[in-house]
Design a protein around this motif. Structure first.
Motif, short mmCIF file in Angstrom:
data_model
loop_
_atom_site.label_atom_id
_atom_site.label_comp_id
_atom_site.label_asym_id
_atom_site.label_seq_id
_atom_site.Cartn_x
_atom_site.Cartn_y
_atom_site.Cartn_z
N HIS A 291 -31.38 -38.16 3.96
CA HIS A 291 -31.30 -38.06 2.52
C HIS A 291 -31.83 -36.71 2.02
CE1 HIS A 291 -30.75 -39.93 -1.35
NE2 HIS A 291 -31.88 -39.35 -1.75
N TYR A 292 -32.93 -36.26 2.63
CA TYR A 292 -33.59 -35.05 2.13
C TYR A 292 -33.31 -33.81 2.99
CZ TYR A 292 -36.05 -38.13 -1.02
OH TYR A 292 -36.33 -39.04 -2.00
N TRP A 293 -32.35 -33.93 3.90
CA TRP A 293 -32.10 -32.82 4.85
C TRP A 293 -31.76 -31.53 4.12
CZ3 TRP A 293 -33.24 -31.27 9.41
CH2 TRP A 293 -32.48 -30.28 10.05
N ARG A 294 -32.53 -30.49 4.39
CA ARG A 294 -32.27 -29.17 3.80
C ARG A 294 -32.37 -28.14 4.91
NH1 ARG A 294 -34.43 -28.21 -1.42
NH2 ARG A 294 -34.16 -26.03 -0.88
N ARG A 295 -31.20 -27.67 5.34
CA ARG A 295 -31.16 -26.68 6.42
C ARG A 295 -31.94 -25.42 6.03
NH1 ARG A 295 -25.43 -25.06 6.79
NH2 ARG A 295 -24.81 -26.90 7.96
N ASP A 296 -31.91 -25.08 4.73
CA ASP A 296 -32.56 -23.83 4.31
C ASP A 296 -34.09 -23.91 4.31
OD1 ASP A 296 -32.68 -25.58 2.21
OD2 ASP A 296 -32.28 -24.11 0.65
N LYS A 297 -34.62 -25.10 4.58
CA LYS A 297 -36.09 -25.19 4.68
C LYS A 297 -36.58 -24.84 6.09
CE LYS A 297 -37.47 -28.55 1.23
NZ LYS A 297 -38.04 -29.90 1.12
N ILE A 298 -35.66 -24.73 7.03
CA ILE A 298 -36.06 -24.40 8.40
C ILE A 298 -36.31 -22.90 8.47
CG2 ILE A 298 -35.42 -24.54 10.84
CD1 ILE A 298 -33.29 -26.60 10.05
N ARG A 299 -37.45 -22.53 9.00
CA ARG A 299 -37.80 -21.10 9.03
C ARG A 299 -38.30 -20.70 10.40
NH1 ARG A 299 -35.60 -20.16 5.08
NH2 ARG A 299 -36.24 -20.40 2.93
N GLY A 300 -38.02 -19.45 10.77
CA GLY A 300 -38.67 -18.84 11.92
C GLY A 300 -37.97 -19.11 13.25
N LEU A 301 -38.39 -18.33 14.25
CA LEU A 301 -37.81 -18.44 15.59
C LEU A 301 -38.63 -19.34 16.50
CD1 LEU A 301 -36.78 -14.74 16.26
CD2 LEU A 301 -35.25 -16.71 16.10
N SER A 302 -39.91 -19.49 16.17
CA SER A 302 -40.75 -20.36 16.99
C SER A 302 -41.95 -20.83 16.18
CB SER A 302 -41.23 -19.63 18.25
OG SER A 302 -42.09 -18.59 17.89
N HIS A 303 -42.48 -21.97 16.57
CA HIS A 303 -43.69 -22.49 15.94
C HIS A 303 -44.60 -23.03 17.03
CE1 HIS A 303 -41.74 -22.23 12.13
NE2 HIS A 303 -40.99 -23.30 12.26
N LEU A 304 -45.87 -22.90 16.76
CA LEU A 304 -46.85 -23.43 17.70
C LEU A 304 -46.79 -24.96 17.70
CD1 LEU A 304 -49.18 -22.56 19.52
CD2 LEU A 304 -50.70 -22.82 17.54
N TYR A 305 -46.84 -25.51 18.88
CA TYR A 305 -46.85 -26.97 18.99
C TYR A 305 -48.11 -27.40 19.72
CZ TYR A 305 -45.88 -31.58 20.80
OH TYR A 305 -45.97 -32.91 21.14
N ARG A 306 -48.87 -28.25 19.11
CA ARG A 306 -50.10 -28.75 19.75
C ARG A 306 -49.87 -30.21 20.16
NH1 ARG A 306 -54.00 -25.10 18.72
NH2 ARG A 306 -53.76 -24.06 16.73
N GLU A 307 -50.25 -30.48 21.40
CA GLU A 307 -50.16 -31.87 21.85
C GLU A 307 -51.45 -32.58 21.48
OE1 GLU A 307 -49.36 -32.02 26.03
OE2 GLU A 307 -47.27 -31.43 25.67
N ASP A 308 -51.34 -33.63 20.71
CA ASP A 308 -52.56 -34.42 20.47
C ASP A 308 -52.17 -35.85 20.17
OD1 ASP A 308 -52.88 -32.67 17.34
OD2 ASP A 308 -51.70 -34.45 17.77
#
Ligand code: GLU
Length: 308
Positions: A291-308
């Motif tokens: 319902h709220y999908w907005r492709r233009d909100k996706i930014r950047g080539l990579s993001h840090l992912y923390r496992e917790d």
């Protein structure tokens, strides 16, 4: 009475998720699956799954089934039958035969060391050599005309997520391997042949593949097919900068944490899911995402992912 007008676009849309079964799904591949699924469904499109099992030495027994079970466990249902590239060798060989007949593919006897001595970009030196076909050799695709000025080899395209891109096929790609010297068909061949065969119109995938998009666009043209639209989502990287990957033994995602995984996936994709959605069912989270999908909100080539 006039029928209600849908707010969804009516453009034809066939998307796909194309995992290689070299291990179970990790968070990064779930994000790609989620993004391509939501982007397709938000356009009332189809979402196909294709198993890219072309490289048996790198595959893990059971991984293909595991990936499918995991997608199902996250409510990511695909349309139609899953296609397995391992069943499609004849199709790839037919395409190769055709390219050889058209003088677009040629045998190459160069080794990895030779390629390293060229700085990793193949310079086309076997194009005009008599290669001994009784010895191991690969087959390469010509990506540019040697007589043209290198500026003629620039491909421009608009990435649905990363914006405007330019890639030079001679200086940044070099002639690509279509069949490896060990006899396996290469990803660069199979991916385009299958995207054409399946009528794919939109390819949403990880940004590690942004660099190979120019050569794939060229290849679509060469095979006489319309080019799909591409969009590259950010990669999940670990604190040490390495991308999460099956080769790095990234932690497998678990079905029992499906809701949490999907919520985190939406957050990773910049969609800002509300905190109280985190405990909802997978269907509720996917409905919200759609319902709220907005492709233009996706930014950047990579993001840090923390496992917790
Ligand atoms: N099979 C490739 C991978 O798992 C993805 C191919 C693609 O999406 O074009 O990295």
């Amino acid at each position: 009475m006039p029928s209600p007008i849908s707010s969804r676009t009516a453009i034809p849309y066939i998307g796909r998720f194309a995992p290689s079964p070299s291990g179970p799904l990790h968070f990064g591949s779930l994000v790609t699956a989620l993004a391509s699924h939501l982007d397709a469904k938000a356009s009332n499109g189809q979402w196909l799954v294709r198993m890219e099992d072309l490289d048996p030495p790198r595959e893990q027994p059971g991984a293909a089934d595991d990936i499918l079970r995991c997608l199902e466990g996250h409510g990511l249902d695909w349309d139609g039958e899953v296609i397995y590239q391992s069943n499609r060798h004849d199709t790839y060989q037919n395409c190769l035969n055709d390219l050889i007949a058209r003088d677009w593919a040629y045998p190459c006897s160069c080794s990895r060391q030779d390629l390293a001595s060229m700085g990793g970009i193949y310079d086309g030196r076997c194009r005009h050599k008599q290669v001994d076909l009784s010895k191991p050799h690969s087959l390469r695709l010509k990506l540019y005309d040697i007589d043209d000025h290198p500026s003629a080899d620039e491909i421009h395209f608009h990435d649905l997520i990363q914006g405007s891109q330019a890639q030079n096929l001679r200086t940044q790609a070099g002639d690509q391997i279509l069949k490896r010297r060990d006899g396996f068909y290469a990803y660069q061949l199979a991916v385009v042949v299958d995207d054409i065969a399946q009528g794919i119109t939109h390819i949403i995938r990880g940004s590690d593949l942004l660099d190979v998009t120019g050569r794939q666009l060229f290849f679509f043209n060469l095979l006489g097919s319309q080019q799909p639209a591409f969009g590259h989502v950010p990669l999940a990287v670990q604190a040490n900068g390495q991308k999460l990957s099956k080769q790095n033994h990234a932690r497998a995602i678990e079905i029992k944490e499906a809701s949490r995984n999907l919520w985190r996936g939406l957050e990773f994709l910049g969609q800002n899911p509300p905190a109280d959605l985190a405990g909802a069912s997978t269907n509720e989270i996917l409905d919200w995402g759609l319902h709220y999908w907005r492709r233009d909100k996706i930014r950047g080539l990579s993001h840090l992912y923390r496992e917790d």
